[in-house]
Design a protein around this motif. Sequence first.
Motif, mmCIF file in Angstrom:
data_model
loop_
_atom_site.group_PDB
_atom_site.id
_atom_site.type_symbol
_atom_site.label_atom_id
_atom_site.label_comp_id
_atom_site.label_asym_id
_atom_site.label_seq_id
_atom_site.Cartn_x
_atom_site.Cartn_y
_atom_site.Cartn_z
ATOM 1 N N THR A 159 0.844 -1.185 0.000
ATOM 2 C CA THR A 159 0.000 0.000 0.000
ATOM 3 C C THR A 159 0.883 1.240 0.000
ATOM 4 O O THR A 159 2.098 1.153 0.234
ATOM 5 N N GLU A 160 0.256 2.387 -0.257
ATOM 6 C CA GLU A 160 1.058 3.611 -0.280
ATOM 7 C C GLU A 160 1.642 3.909 1.093
ATOM 8 O O GLU A 160 2.787 4.381 1.192
ATOM 9 N N ALA A 161 0.898 3.618 2.146
ATOM 10 C CA ALA A 161 1.412 3.860 3.494
ATOM 11 C C ALA A 161 2.589 2.941 3.813
ATOM 12 O O ALA A 161 3.583 3.374 4.415
ATOM 13 N N GLN A 162 2.485 1.666 3.410
ATOM 14 C CA GLN A 162 3.587 0.744 3.654
ATOM 15 C C GLN A 162 4.837 1.160 2.875
ATOM 16 O O GLN A 162 5.957 1.099 3.397
ATOM 17 N N TRP A 163 4.628 1.570 1.619
ATOM 18 C CA TRP A 163 5.790 2.019 0.847
ATOM 19 C C TRP A 163 6.407 3.270 1.470
ATOM 20 O O TRP A 163 7.631 3.417 1.514
ATOM 21 N N ARG A 164 5.575 4.178 1.950
ATOM 22 C CA ARG A 164 6.079 5.409 2.558
ATOM 23 C C ARG A 164 6.926 5.104 3.783
ATOM 24 O O ARG A 164 7.955 5.751 4.016
ATOM 25 N N GLN A 165 6.516 4.140 4.594
ATOM 26 C CA GLN A 165 7.307 3.762 5.764
ATOM 27 C C GLN A 165 8.679 3.241 5.366
ATOM 28 O O GLN A 165 9.705 3.609 5.963
ATOM 29 N N ARG A 166 8.730 2.380 4.352
ATOM 30 C CA ARG A 166 10.013 1.848 3.888
ATOM 31 C C ARG A 166 10.882 2.950 3.289
ATOM 32 O O ARG A 166 12.108 2.968 3.481
ATOM 33 N N TRP A 167 10.261 3.862 2.554
ATOM 34 C CA TRP A 167 11.017 4.930 1.917
ATOM 35 C C TRP A 167 11.636 5.853 2.957
ATOM 36 O O TRP A 167 12.809 6.234 2.844
ATOM 37 N N GLU A 168 10.876 6.224 3.964
ATOM 38 C CA GLU A 168 11.411 7.110 4.997
ATOM 39 C C GLU A 168 12.496 6.419 5.819
ATOM 40 O O GLU A 168 13.515 7.036 6.159
ATOM 41 N N ALA A 169 12.307 5.133 6.137
ATOM 42 C CA ALA A 169 13.317 4.407 6.908
ATOM 43 C C ALA A 169 14.611 4.259 6.125
ATOM 44 O O ALA A 169 15.711 4.297 6.703
#
Length: 546
Positions: A191-201
Amino acid sequence: MSEKRRLRPIGSPFVVVGPSGVSVRDRLKGLTSEDERVLRLVGEHLGSLASRDLAIRCADGVGHCADGWAARKRGLTPQSSSRWAGSITKATHDQWALSSRGQAAHLDSLDAGIRTLRHRLSLPIGEKGHKHASGGYRSRREWFVKSRRLHALEERRAAVGADRDAGRVRVVRGGRKLLNTRHHLTAAQLTEAQWRQRWEAARWFLSADGESGKRYGNETIRVSPDGEVSIRLPAPLAALANAGHSRYVLAARVAFAHRGAEWADRVEGDRAVAYRIHHDVARGRWYLDAAWTRPVVRTVPLERARANGMVGVDTNADHFAAWRLDKHGNPIGEPHRFPYDLSGSAGHRDAQIRHAITRLLHWAKRCGVNAIGLENLDFADEKTREKHGRKKRFRQLISGIPTGKLKARLVSMAAELDLAIVAADPAYTSIWGAQHWQKPLTTPRRTTTRHDSAAVAIGRRALGHSIRRRTAPPHDDQSDRRGHRTVQAEPGDRGREETRRPVTERAHDARTRTGTKRTRATSRASNTVRDARSDQHWVQDSLLLT
Protein backbone atom coordinates in the motif's frame (compact mmCIF):
# COMPACT_ATOMS: atom_id res chain seq x y z
CA MET A 1 47.67 -27.32 -43.74
CA SER A 2 45.65 -24.30 -42.60
CA GLU A 3 47.27 -21.96 -40.13
CA LYS A 4 46.36 -22.70 -36.54
CA ARG A 5 44.29 -20.13 -34.67
CA ARG A 6 46.42 -18.23 -32.20
CA LEU A 7 45.46 -18.62 -28.57
CA ARG A 8 44.99 -15.62 -26.38
CA PRO A 9 47.68 -15.00 -23.74
CA ILE A 10 47.13 -16.87 -20.48
CA GLY A 11 47.80 -14.95 -17.27
CA SER A 12 49.79 -16.34 -14.36
CA PRO A 13 47.95 -17.51 -11.21
CA PHE A 14 48.18 -15.36 -8.11
CA VAL A 15 47.08 -15.45 -4.48
CA VAL A 16 44.02 -13.26 -3.83
CA VAL A 17 44.42 -10.61 -1.14
CA GLY A 18 42.38 -11.33 1.97
CA PRO A 19 39.58 -9.15 3.39
CA SER A 20 40.45 -5.78 4.87
CA GLY A 21 37.37 -5.25 7.04
CA VAL A 22 34.88 -7.00 9.31
CA SER A 23 31.17 -6.40 9.83
CA VAL A 24 28.87 -8.07 12.38
CA ARG A 25 25.21 -7.55 13.24
CA ASP A 26 22.94 -8.02 16.22
CA ARG A 27 19.28 -7.27 16.83
CA LEU A 28 18.20 -4.55 19.23
CA LYS A 29 15.71 -6.47 21.34
CA GLY A 30 13.58 -4.98 24.09
CA LEU A 31 13.35 -1.42 22.78
CA THR A 32 10.65 0.66 24.45
CA SER A 33 8.23 2.88 22.55
CA GLU A 34 10.22 5.92 23.75
CA ASP A 35 13.43 4.37 22.39
CA GLU A 36 11.87 3.85 18.97
CA ARG A 37 10.48 7.39 18.96
CA VAL A 38 13.90 8.87 19.73
CA LEU A 39 15.58 6.75 17.06
CA ARG A 40 13.02 7.86 14.49
CA LEU A 41 13.45 11.53 15.34
CA VAL A 42 17.26 11.31 15.23
CA GLY A 43 17.19 9.35 11.95
CA GLU A 44 14.80 11.80 10.29
CA HIS A 45 16.74 14.86 11.41
CA LEU A 46 20.14 13.53 10.36
CA GLY A 47 18.65 12.11 7.16
CA SER A 48 17.44 15.55 6.10
CA LEU A 49 20.91 16.96 6.74
CA ALA A 50 22.47 14.14 4.71
CA SER A 51 20.11 14.80 1.78
CA ARG A 52 20.97 18.48 1.83
CA ASP A 53 24.70 17.76 1.96
CA LEU A 54 24.46 15.29 -0.92
CA ALA A 55 22.71 17.88 -3.07
CA ILE A 56 25.53 20.35 -2.42
CA ARG A 57 28.17 17.73 -3.23
CA CYS A 58 26.47 16.78 -6.50
CA ALA A 59 26.23 20.46 -7.46
CA ASP A 60 30.00 20.88 -6.93
CA GLY A 61 30.76 18.05 -9.39
CA VAL A 62 34.41 17.77 -10.38
CA GLY A 63 35.11 21.15 -8.77
CA HIS A 64 34.99 19.60 -5.32
CA CYS A 65 37.99 20.27 -3.08
CA ALA A 66 39.08 19.89 0.53
CA ASP A 67 38.05 23.48 1.36
CA GLY A 68 34.52 22.77 0.14
CA TRP A 69 34.38 19.62 2.22
CA ALA A 70 35.44 21.56 5.33
CA ALA A 71 32.86 24.27 4.61
CA ARG A 72 30.08 21.70 4.35
CA LYS A 73 31.13 20.15 7.66
CA ARG A 74 31.17 23.55 9.39
CA GLY A 75 27.67 24.22 8.10
CA LEU A 76 26.33 20.94 9.50
CA THR A 77 27.99 21.14 12.91
CA PRO A 78 25.59 23.63 14.60
CA GLN A 79 22.59 21.49 13.61
CA SER A 80 24.09 18.20 14.81
CA SER A 81 27.59 17.88 16.26
CA SER A 82 31.15 17.86 14.98
CA ARG A 83 31.31 14.05 14.82
CA TRP A 84 27.84 13.66 13.30
CA ALA A 85 28.82 16.23 10.65
CA GLY A 86 32.01 14.32 9.90
CA SER A 87 30.11 11.05 9.44
CA ILE A 88 27.54 12.71 7.16
CA THR A 89 30.10 14.38 4.89
CA LYS A 90 32.18 11.20 4.64
CA ALA A 91 29.09 9.13 3.75
CA THR A 92 28.17 11.72 1.12
CA HIS A 93 31.66 11.55 -0.39
CA ASP A 94 31.56 7.73 -0.52
CA GLN A 95 28.09 7.72 -2.10
CA TRP A 96 29.14 10.21 -4.78
CA ALA A 97 32.26 8.17 -5.57
CA LEU A 98 30.22 4.96 -5.82
CA SER A 99 27.76 6.62 -8.21
CA SER A 100 30.66 7.91 -10.29
CA ARG A 101 32.09 4.40 -10.62
CA GLY A 102 28.65 3.10 -11.59
CA GLN A 103 28.40 5.83 -14.22
CA ALA A 104 31.76 4.77 -15.69
CA ALA A 105 30.64 1.13 -15.79
CA HIS A 106 27.41 2.19 -17.54
CA LEU A 107 29.44 4.02 -20.16
CA ASP A 108 31.57 0.93 -20.78
CA SER A 109 28.41 -1.15 -21.22
CA LEU A 110 26.96 1.33 -23.71
CA ASP A 111 30.23 1.41 -25.68
CA ALA A 112 30.29 -2.40 -25.86
CA GLY A 113 26.70 -2.50 -27.12
CA ILE A 114 27.35 0.18 -29.73
CA ARG A 115 30.45 -1.61 -31.03
CA THR A 116 28.56 -4.88 -31.36
CA LEU A 117 25.64 -3.25 -33.15
CA ARG A 118 27.87 -1.42 -35.60
CA HIS A 119 29.79 -4.61 -36.38
CA ARG A 120 26.68 -6.71 -36.99
CA LEU A 121 24.95 -3.98 -39.01
CA SER A 122 27.99 -3.74 -41.29
CA LEU A 123 27.75 -7.43 -42.23
CA PRO A 124 25.48 -8.80 -44.96
CA ILE A 125 22.11 -10.08 -43.82
CA GLY A 126 22.20 -13.77 -42.99
CA GLU A 127 25.97 -14.06 -42.71
CA LYS A 128 26.91 -16.62 -40.10
CA GLY A 129 29.14 -15.76 -37.20
CA HIS A 130 31.61 -17.84 -35.25
CA LYS A 131 32.59 -18.28 -31.64
CA HIS A 132 34.62 -15.10 -31.33
CA ALA A 133 32.51 -12.74 -33.45
CA SER A 134 28.79 -12.40 -34.12
CA GLY A 135 27.41 -12.65 -37.62
CA GLY A 136 24.91 -10.54 -39.50
CA TYR A 137 21.26 -10.27 -38.62
CA ARG A 138 18.83 -12.87 -39.89
CA SER A 139 16.32 -10.65 -41.67
CA ARG A 140 15.88 -7.11 -42.93
CA ARG A 141 13.27 -6.47 -40.24
CA GLU A 142 15.72 -7.38 -37.48
CA TRP A 143 18.39 -5.26 -39.17
CA PHE A 144 16.02 -2.26 -39.19
CA VAL A 145 15.04 -2.71 -35.54
CA LYS A 146 18.68 -2.96 -34.47
CA SER A 147 19.59 0.13 -36.47
CA ARG A 148 16.99 2.08 -34.50
CA ARG A 149 18.36 0.67 -31.27
CA LEU A 150 21.86 1.78 -32.31
CA HIS A 151 20.63 5.38 -32.60
CA ALA A 152 18.94 5.10 -29.19
CA LEU A 153 22.12 3.81 -27.55
CA GLU A 154 24.22 6.51 -29.21
CA GLU A 155 21.85 9.19 -27.91
CA ARG A 156 21.89 7.67 -24.44
CA ARG A 157 25.68 7.42 -24.56
CA ALA A 158 25.97 11.09 -25.52
CA ALA A 159 23.79 12.13 -22.56
CA VAL A 160 25.71 9.99 -20.05
CA GLY A 161 29.02 11.16 -21.51
CA ALA A 162 27.97 14.78 -21.10
CA ASP A 163 27.11 14.12 -17.44
CA ARG A 164 30.46 12.43 -16.99
CA ASP A 165 32.37 15.37 -18.47
CA ALA A 166 30.44 17.85 -16.35
CA GLY A 167 30.89 15.79 -13.16
CA ARG A 168 27.15 15.16 -12.71
CA VAL A 169 25.98 11.91 -11.17
CA ARG A 170 22.47 10.58 -10.52
CA VAL A 171 22.06 9.58 -6.89
CA VAL A 172 18.88 8.55 -5.07
CA ARG A 173 19.00 8.46 -1.29
CA GLY A 174 16.97 5.44 -0.32
CA GLY A 175 17.64 3.52 -3.52
CA ARG A 176 16.34 3.85 -7.06
CA LYS A 177 14.72 0.42 -6.91
CA LEU A 178 12.56 1.42 -3.95
CA LEU A 179 11.76 4.72 -5.65
CA ASN A 180 10.51 2.96 -8.79
CA THR A 181 8.42 0.61 -6.65
CA ARG A 182 6.19 3.62 -5.89
CA HIS A 183 4.78 3.32 -9.42
CA HIS A 184 4.16 -0.44 -9.14
CA LEU A 185 2.57 -0.86 -5.73
CA THR A 186 0.15 -3.53 -6.92
CA ALA A 187 2.92 -5.72 -8.32
CA ALA A 188 4.94 -5.23 -5.13
CA GLN A 189 1.86 -6.01 -3.00
CA LEU A 190 2.28 -2.82 -0.99
CA THR A 191 0.00 0.00 0.00
CA GLU A 192 1.06 3.61 -0.28
CA ALA A 193 1.41 3.86 3.49
CA GLN A 194 3.59 0.74 3.65
CA TRP A 195 5.79 2.02 0.85
CA ARG A 196 6.08 5.41 2.56
CA GLN A 197 7.31 3.76 5.76
CA ARG A 198 10.01 1.85 3.89
CA TRP A 199 11.02 4.93 1.92
CA GLU A 200 11.41 7.11 5.00
CA ALA A 201 13.32 4.41 6.91
CA ALA A 202 15.72 3.95 3.98
CA ARG A 203 16.52 7.69 4.00
CA TRP A 204 17.29 7.90 7.72
CA PHE A 205 20.88 8.43 8.77
CA LEU A 206 22.08 6.66 11.91
CA SER A 207 25.73 5.86 11.13
CA ALA A 208 28.81 6.95 13.04
CA ASP A 209 32.47 6.38 12.24
CA GLY A 210 34.78 5.14 14.98
CA GLU A 211 37.73 6.98 16.49
CA SER A 212 40.68 5.25 18.14
CA GLY A 213 41.64 6.55 21.57
CA LYS A 214 38.11 7.56 22.48
CA ARG A 215 36.04 5.68 25.03
CA TYR A 216 35.02 2.31 23.59
CA GLY A 217 36.19 3.42 20.14
CA ASN A 218 33.21 5.64 19.27
CA GLU A 219 31.92 8.84 20.85
CA THR A 220 28.74 9.20 18.79
CA ILE A 221 27.20 5.70 18.99
CA ARG A 222 28.83 4.07 22.00
CA VAL A 223 28.52 0.38 22.89
CA SER A 224 30.06 -0.74 26.16
CA PRO A 225 31.60 -4.21 26.64
CA ASP A 226 28.48 -5.35 28.52
CA GLY A 227 26.26 -4.40 25.53
CA GLU A 228 24.83 -1.05 26.62
CA VAL A 229 24.04 1.22 23.63
CA SER A 230 23.99 4.99 23.96
CA ILE A 231 23.65 7.74 21.32
CA ARG A 232 24.94 11.30 21.35
CA LEU A 233 21.87 13.35 20.38
CA PRO A 234 22.11 16.22 17.87
CA ALA A 235 21.89 19.72 19.30
CA PRO A 236 18.21 20.35 18.35
CA LEU A 237 17.16 17.08 20.08
CA ALA A 238 19.30 17.40 23.21
CA ALA A 239 16.17 17.78 25.37
CA LEU A 240 15.35 14.09 24.78
CA ALA A 241 18.49 12.91 26.60
CA ASN A 242 18.10 10.53 29.57
CA ALA A 243 21.80 10.60 30.53
CA GLY A 244 24.55 13.17 30.91
CA HIS A 245 26.35 14.97 28.08
CA SER A 246 23.26 14.92 25.79
CA ARG A 247 23.27 11.15 25.54
CA TYR A 248 20.34 8.76 25.24
CA VAL A 249 20.78 5.21 26.57
CA LEU A 250 18.66 2.50 24.90
CA ALA A 251 16.95 -0.18 26.93
CA ALA A 252 18.16 -2.93 24.57
CA ARG A 253 21.43 -4.80 25.05
CA VAL A 254 23.55 -6.28 22.28
CA ALA A 255 25.78 -9.33 22.31
CA PHE A 256 27.52 -10.16 19.04
CA ALA A 257 27.49 -13.93 18.67
CA HIS A 258 29.79 -13.83 15.64
CA ARG A 259 33.27 -12.37 16.32
CA GLY A 260 32.10 -11.30 19.75
CA ALA A 261 35.51 -11.85 21.33
CA GLU A 262 37.27 -9.83 18.62
CA TRP A 263 34.76 -7.00 19.01
CA ALA A 264 35.15 -7.01 22.81
CA ASP A 265 38.94 -6.78 22.48
CA ARG A 266 38.62 -3.70 20.29
CA VAL A 267 36.07 -2.03 22.54
CA GLU A 268 38.06 -2.63 25.72
CA GLY A 269 41.19 -1.36 23.98
CA ASP A 270 39.40 1.83 22.83
CA ARG A 271 40.07 1.06 19.17
CA ALA A 272 37.85 2.45 16.42
CA VAL A 273 34.56 0.67 15.70
CA ALA A 274 31.93 2.07 13.32
CA TYR A 275 28.24 1.50 14.10
CA ARG A 276 25.05 1.73 12.09
CA ILE A 277 21.46 1.47 13.35
CA HIS A 278 18.75 0.63 10.81
CA HIS A 279 15.12 -0.38 10.87
CA ASP A 280 13.62 -3.31 8.93
CA VAL A 281 10.07 -2.09 8.33
CA ALA A 282 8.83 -5.37 6.85
CA ARG A 283 9.80 -7.32 9.99
CA GLY A 284 9.41 -4.50 12.46
CA ARG A 285 12.93 -5.02 13.84
CA TRP A 286 15.85 -2.77 14.70
CA TYR A 287 19.44 -3.86 14.07
CA LEU A 288 22.90 -2.63 15.03
CA ASP A 289 25.87 -3.23 12.72
CA ALA A 290 29.46 -3.00 13.96
CA ALA A 291 32.37 -2.71 11.51
CA TRP A 292 36.11 -2.26 11.82
CA THR A 293 39.17 -2.54 9.62
CA ARG A 294 41.85 -5.15 9.89
CA PRO A 295 45.58 -4.50 9.60
CA VAL A 296 47.03 -5.29 6.20
CA VAL A 297 48.21 -8.88 6.34
CA ARG A 298 50.78 -10.17 3.88
CA THR A 299 49.32 -12.81 1.61
CA VAL A 300 50.54 -16.40 1.72
CA PRO A 301 53.39 -17.02 -0.77
CA LEU A 302 52.32 -18.95 -3.84
CA GLU A 303 54.85 -21.72 -3.18
CA ARG A 304 53.46 -22.27 0.31
CA ALA A 305 49.90 -22.35 -0.99
CA ARG A 306 50.90 -25.09 -3.46
CA ALA A 307 52.89 -27.18 -0.97
CA ASN A 308 50.12 -29.65 -0.02
CA GLY A 309 48.27 -29.65 -3.32
CA MET A 310 45.11 -27.77 -4.04
CA VAL A 311 41.37 -28.08 -4.53
CA GLY A 312 40.28 -27.01 -8.01
CA VAL A 313 36.80 -25.48 -8.16
CA ASP A 314 34.69 -24.89 -11.25
CA THR A 315 31.89 -22.34 -10.74
CA ASN A 316 28.59 -23.11 -12.48
CA ALA A 317 25.07 -21.77 -12.50
CA ASP A 318 23.77 -24.30 -9.97
CA HIS A 319 26.76 -25.96 -8.26
CA PHE A 320 30.46 -25.94 -7.44
CA ALA A 321 32.42 -28.79 -9.03
CA ALA A 322 35.54 -29.52 -6.95
CA TRP A 323 38.37 -32.04 -7.15
CA ARG A 324 41.42 -32.43 -4.93
CA LEU A 325 44.86 -32.50 -6.61
CA ASP A 326 48.26 -33.30 -5.17
CA LYS A 327 51.25 -31.01 -5.65
CA HIS A 328 52.09 -32.75 -8.95
CA GLY A 329 48.64 -31.99 -10.38
CA ASN A 330 47.22 -35.53 -10.12
CA PRO A 331 43.54 -35.89 -9.13
CA ILE A 332 43.02 -37.64 -5.79
CA GLY A 333 39.86 -39.35 -4.62
CA GLU A 334 36.43 -38.62 -6.03
CA PRO A 335 34.96 -35.39 -7.40
CA HIS A 336 32.64 -33.43 -5.15
CA ARG A 337 29.68 -31.25 -6.08
CA PHE A 338 28.15 -28.58 -3.87
CA PRO A 339 24.76 -27.54 -5.29
CA TYR A 340 22.90 -24.29 -4.71
CA ASP A 341 19.67 -22.76 -6.00
CA LEU A 342 19.84 -19.17 -7.26
CA SER A 343 16.10 -18.78 -7.82
CA GLY A 344 13.86 -16.85 -5.49
CA SER A 345 14.55 -13.77 -3.42
CA ALA A 346 17.93 -12.12 -2.85
CA GLY A 347 18.02 -13.37 0.73
CA HIS A 348 17.40 -16.95 -0.40
CA ARG A 349 20.14 -16.74 -3.04
CA ASP A 350 22.60 -15.29 -0.54
CA ALA A 351 21.84 -18.05 1.96
CA GLN A 352 22.33 -20.72 -0.72
CA ILE A 353 25.72 -19.29 -1.69
CA ARG A 354 26.84 -19.11 1.93
CA HIS A 355 25.78 -22.70 2.60
CA ALA A 356 27.56 -24.05 -0.50
CA ILE A 357 30.75 -22.11 0.28
CA THR A 358 30.72 -23.32 3.89
CA ARG A 359 30.50 -26.96 2.81
CA LEU A 360 33.23 -26.45 0.21
CA LEU A 361 35.61 -24.84 2.71
CA HIS A 362 35.03 -27.47 5.40
CA TRP A 363 35.70 -30.26 2.89
CA ALA A 364 38.88 -28.52 1.67
CA LYS A 365 40.04 -28.14 5.26
CA ARG A 366 39.51 -31.87 5.89
CA CYS A 367 41.57 -32.66 2.79
CA GLY A 368 44.58 -30.92 4.34
CA VAL A 369 45.27 -28.46 1.51
CA ASN A 370 46.42 -24.89 1.98
CA ALA A 371 44.61 -23.25 -0.92
CA ILE A 372 41.68 -23.43 -3.31
CA GLY A 373 42.11 -22.81 -7.03
CA LEU A 374 39.36 -20.70 -8.55
CA GLU A 375 38.79 -19.08 -11.92
CA ASN A 376 39.25 -15.33 -12.07
CA LEU A 377 35.78 -14.90 -13.55
CA ASP A 378 34.26 -11.70 -14.90
CA PHE A 379 31.25 -12.02 -17.19
CA ALA A 380 30.89 -8.27 -17.80
CA ASP A 381 31.46 -8.61 -21.57
CA GLU A 382 29.32 -11.74 -21.87
CA LYS A 383 26.12 -10.24 -20.42
CA THR A 384 25.47 -7.70 -23.16
CA ARG A 385 22.11 -7.89 -24.84
CA GLU A 386 23.60 -7.08 -28.23
CA LYS A 387 26.01 -10.05 -28.18
CA HIS A 388 23.47 -12.72 -27.19
CA GLY A 389 20.19 -11.06 -28.13
CA ARG A 390 18.29 -14.20 -29.11
CA LYS A 391 19.92 -16.38 -26.45
CA LYS A 392 17.84 -15.01 -23.60
CA ARG A 393 18.21 -18.09 -21.43
CA PHE A 394 21.98 -18.03 -21.92
CA ARG A 395 22.14 -14.37 -20.89
CA GLN A 396 20.01 -15.12 -17.85
CA LEU A 397 22.26 -18.05 -17.00
CA ILE A 398 25.42 -15.93 -17.09
CA SER A 399 23.78 -13.03 -15.26
CA GLY A 400 22.54 -15.40 -12.57
CA ILE A 401 26.06 -16.41 -11.49
CA PRO A 402 27.02 -13.88 -8.78
CA THR A 403 30.71 -13.75 -9.67
CA GLY A 404 31.63 -10.59 -7.77
CA LYS A 405 29.66 -11.38 -4.62
CA LEU A 406 30.77 -15.02 -4.75
CA LYS A 407 34.48 -14.13 -4.91
CA ALA A 408 34.21 -11.58 -2.12
CA ARG A 409 32.32 -13.95 0.17
CA LEU A 410 34.58 -16.91 -0.62
CA VAL A 411 37.75 -14.91 0.11
CA SER A 412 36.40 -13.56 3.40
CA MET A 413 35.13 -16.96 4.58
CA ALA A 414 38.30 -18.79 3.50
CA ALA A 415 40.45 -16.36 5.48
CA GLU A 416 38.75 -17.49 8.69
CA LEU A 417 39.86 -21.09 8.03
CA ASP A 418 43.42 -20.12 7.01
CA LEU A 419 42.81 -21.12 3.40
CA ALA A 420 44.28 -19.09 0.55
CA ILE A 421 42.46 -18.45 -2.73
CA VAL A 422 44.58 -18.80 -5.88
CA ALA A 423 43.01 -17.13 -8.92
CA ALA A 424 43.74 -18.78 -12.28
CA ASP A 425 43.09 -17.57 -15.80
CA PRO A 426 39.78 -19.10 -17.04
CA ALA A 427 40.90 -19.36 -20.67
CA TYR A 428 40.09 -22.75 -22.26
CA THR A 429 39.73 -24.57 -18.93
CA SER A 430 36.43 -26.23 -19.86
CA ILE A 431 37.58 -27.16 -23.38
CA TRP A 432 41.00 -28.53 -22.48
CA GLY A 433 39.73 -30.13 -19.28
CA ALA A 434 37.17 -32.15 -21.23
CA GLN A 435 39.72 -32.95 -23.94
CA HIS A 436 42.50 -34.23 -21.68
CA TRP A 437 40.83 -35.35 -18.43
CA GLN A 438 37.19 -36.29 -18.86
CA LYS A 439 37.75 -39.65 -20.55
CA PRO A 440 40.80 -40.82 -18.50
CA LEU A 441 38.98 -40.06 -15.23
CA THR A 442 35.82 -41.90 -16.23
CA THR A 443 35.49 -45.40 -14.75
CA PRO A 444 32.73 -48.03 -14.82
CA ARG A 445 31.61 -46.78 -11.42
CA ARG A 446 32.21 -43.07 -11.92
CA THR A 447 30.91 -40.74 -14.60
CA THR A 448 33.14 -37.70 -14.93
CA THR A 449 31.30 -34.64 -16.17
CA ARG A 450 32.68 -31.74 -18.14
CA HIS A 451 32.53 -29.61 -14.99
CA ASP A 452 34.58 -32.14 -13.02
CA SER A 453 37.29 -32.17 -15.66
CA ALA A 454 37.24 -28.36 -15.73
CA ALA A 455 37.89 -28.37 -11.97
CA VAL A 456 40.99 -30.52 -12.59
CA ALA A 457 42.15 -28.13 -15.30
CA ILE A 458 41.68 -25.11 -13.01
CA GLY A 459 43.55 -26.83 -10.19
CA ARG A 460 46.48 -27.78 -12.44
CA ARG A 461 46.78 -24.25 -13.79
CA ALA A 462 46.66 -22.83 -10.25
CA LEU A 463 49.45 -25.27 -9.28
CA GLY A 464 51.60 -24.05 -12.17
CA HIS A 465 51.22 -27.18 -14.33
CA SER A 466 49.98 -27.38 -17.87
CA ILE A 467 46.46 -28.70 -18.31
CA ARG A 468 47.44 -31.50 -20.74
CA ARG A 469 47.95 -34.72 -18.82
CA ARG A 470 51.14 -36.79 -19.07
CA THR A 471 50.80 -39.60 -21.60
CA ALA A 472 52.35 -43.07 -21.45
CA PRO A 473 55.45 -43.70 -23.62
CA PRO A 474 55.38 -46.23 -26.51
CA HIS A 475 56.86 -49.73 -26.35
CA ASP A 476 60.61 -50.11 -26.08
CA ASP A 477 61.04 -52.13 -29.26
CA GLN A 478 59.81 -49.57 -31.75
CA SER A 479 59.25 -45.86 -31.22
CA ASP A 480 56.68 -45.69 -34.00
CA ARG A 481 54.68 -48.83 -33.12
CA ARG A 482 51.82 -46.71 -31.80
CA GLY A 483 52.63 -43.57 -33.67
CA HIS A 484 54.83 -40.66 -32.76
CA ARG A 485 56.11 -40.48 -29.18
CA THR A 486 54.31 -37.78 -27.17
CA VAL A 487 55.87 -36.51 -23.95
CA GLN A 488 55.11 -33.86 -21.41
CA ALA A 489 56.32 -30.48 -22.64
CA GLU A 490 58.67 -28.45 -20.53
CA PRO A 491 57.27 -25.26 -18.95
CA GLY A 492 59.31 -23.07 -21.33
CA ASP A 493 58.24 -24.83 -24.54
CA ARG A 494 55.99 -22.90 -26.88
CA GLY A 495 52.56 -24.34 -27.47
CA ARG A 496 52.78 -26.73 -24.54
CA GLU A 497 49.05 -26.28 -23.84
CA GLU A 498 48.13 -27.38 -27.37
CA THR A 499 47.47 -30.85 -28.75
CA ARG A 500 50.49 -32.58 -30.34
CA ARG A 501 50.31 -33.79 -33.92
CA PRO A 502 50.12 -37.59 -34.17
CA VAL A 503 52.68 -37.87 -37.03
CA THR A 504 55.85 -36.08 -38.01
CA GLU A 505 56.02 -33.66 -40.89
CA ARG A 506 58.41 -35.98 -42.81
CA ALA A 507 56.08 -38.95 -42.57
CA HIS A 508 53.18 -36.82 -43.71
CA ASP A 509 55.12 -35.54 -46.71
CA ALA A 510 56.28 -39.05 -47.68
CA ARG A 511 52.74 -40.39 -47.57
CA THR A 512 51.63 -37.52 -49.81
CA ARG A 513 54.38 -38.13 -52.40
CA THR A 514 54.10 -41.89 -52.79
CA GLY A 515 50.42 -42.35 -52.11
CA THR A 516 51.24 -45.44 -50.04
CA LYS A 517 51.06 -45.95 -46.33
CA ARG A 518 54.46 -46.35 -44.70
CA THR A 519 54.94 -48.38 -41.58
CA ARG A 520 57.92 -46.36 -40.31
CA ALA A 521 58.54 -42.65 -40.02
CA THR A 522 62.20 -43.13 -41.06
CA SER A 523 64.12 -45.71 -43.05
CA ARG A 524 66.92 -46.05 -40.53
CA ALA A 525 67.05 -47.94 -37.26
CA SER A 526 64.93 -46.49 -34.52
CA ASN A 527 67.76 -46.87 -31.98
CA THR A 528 70.06 -44.60 -34.01
CA VAL A 529 67.76 -41.93 -35.44
CA ARG A 530 64.74 -40.55 -33.66
CA ASP A 531 62.52 -37.59 -34.12
CA ALA A 532 63.69 -34.44 -32.38
CA ARG A 533 60.55 -34.48 -30.27
CA SER A 534 61.37 -37.91 -28.80
CA ASP A 535 64.77 -36.70 -27.52
CA GLN A 536 63.15 -34.75 -24.70
CA HIS A 537 63.90 -35.87 -21.17
CA TRP A 538 61.10 -37.82 -19.50
CA VAL A 539 59.71 -36.39 -16.29
CA GLN A 540 56.94 -38.84 -15.56
CA ASP A 541 54.81 -38.43 -12.43
CA SER A 542 52.22 -40.91 -11.36
CA LEU A 543 48.72 -40.37 -12.72
CA LEU A 544 46.17 -41.49 -10.16
CA LEU A 545 43.01 -42.51 -11.96
CA THR A 546 41.17 -43.95 -9.00
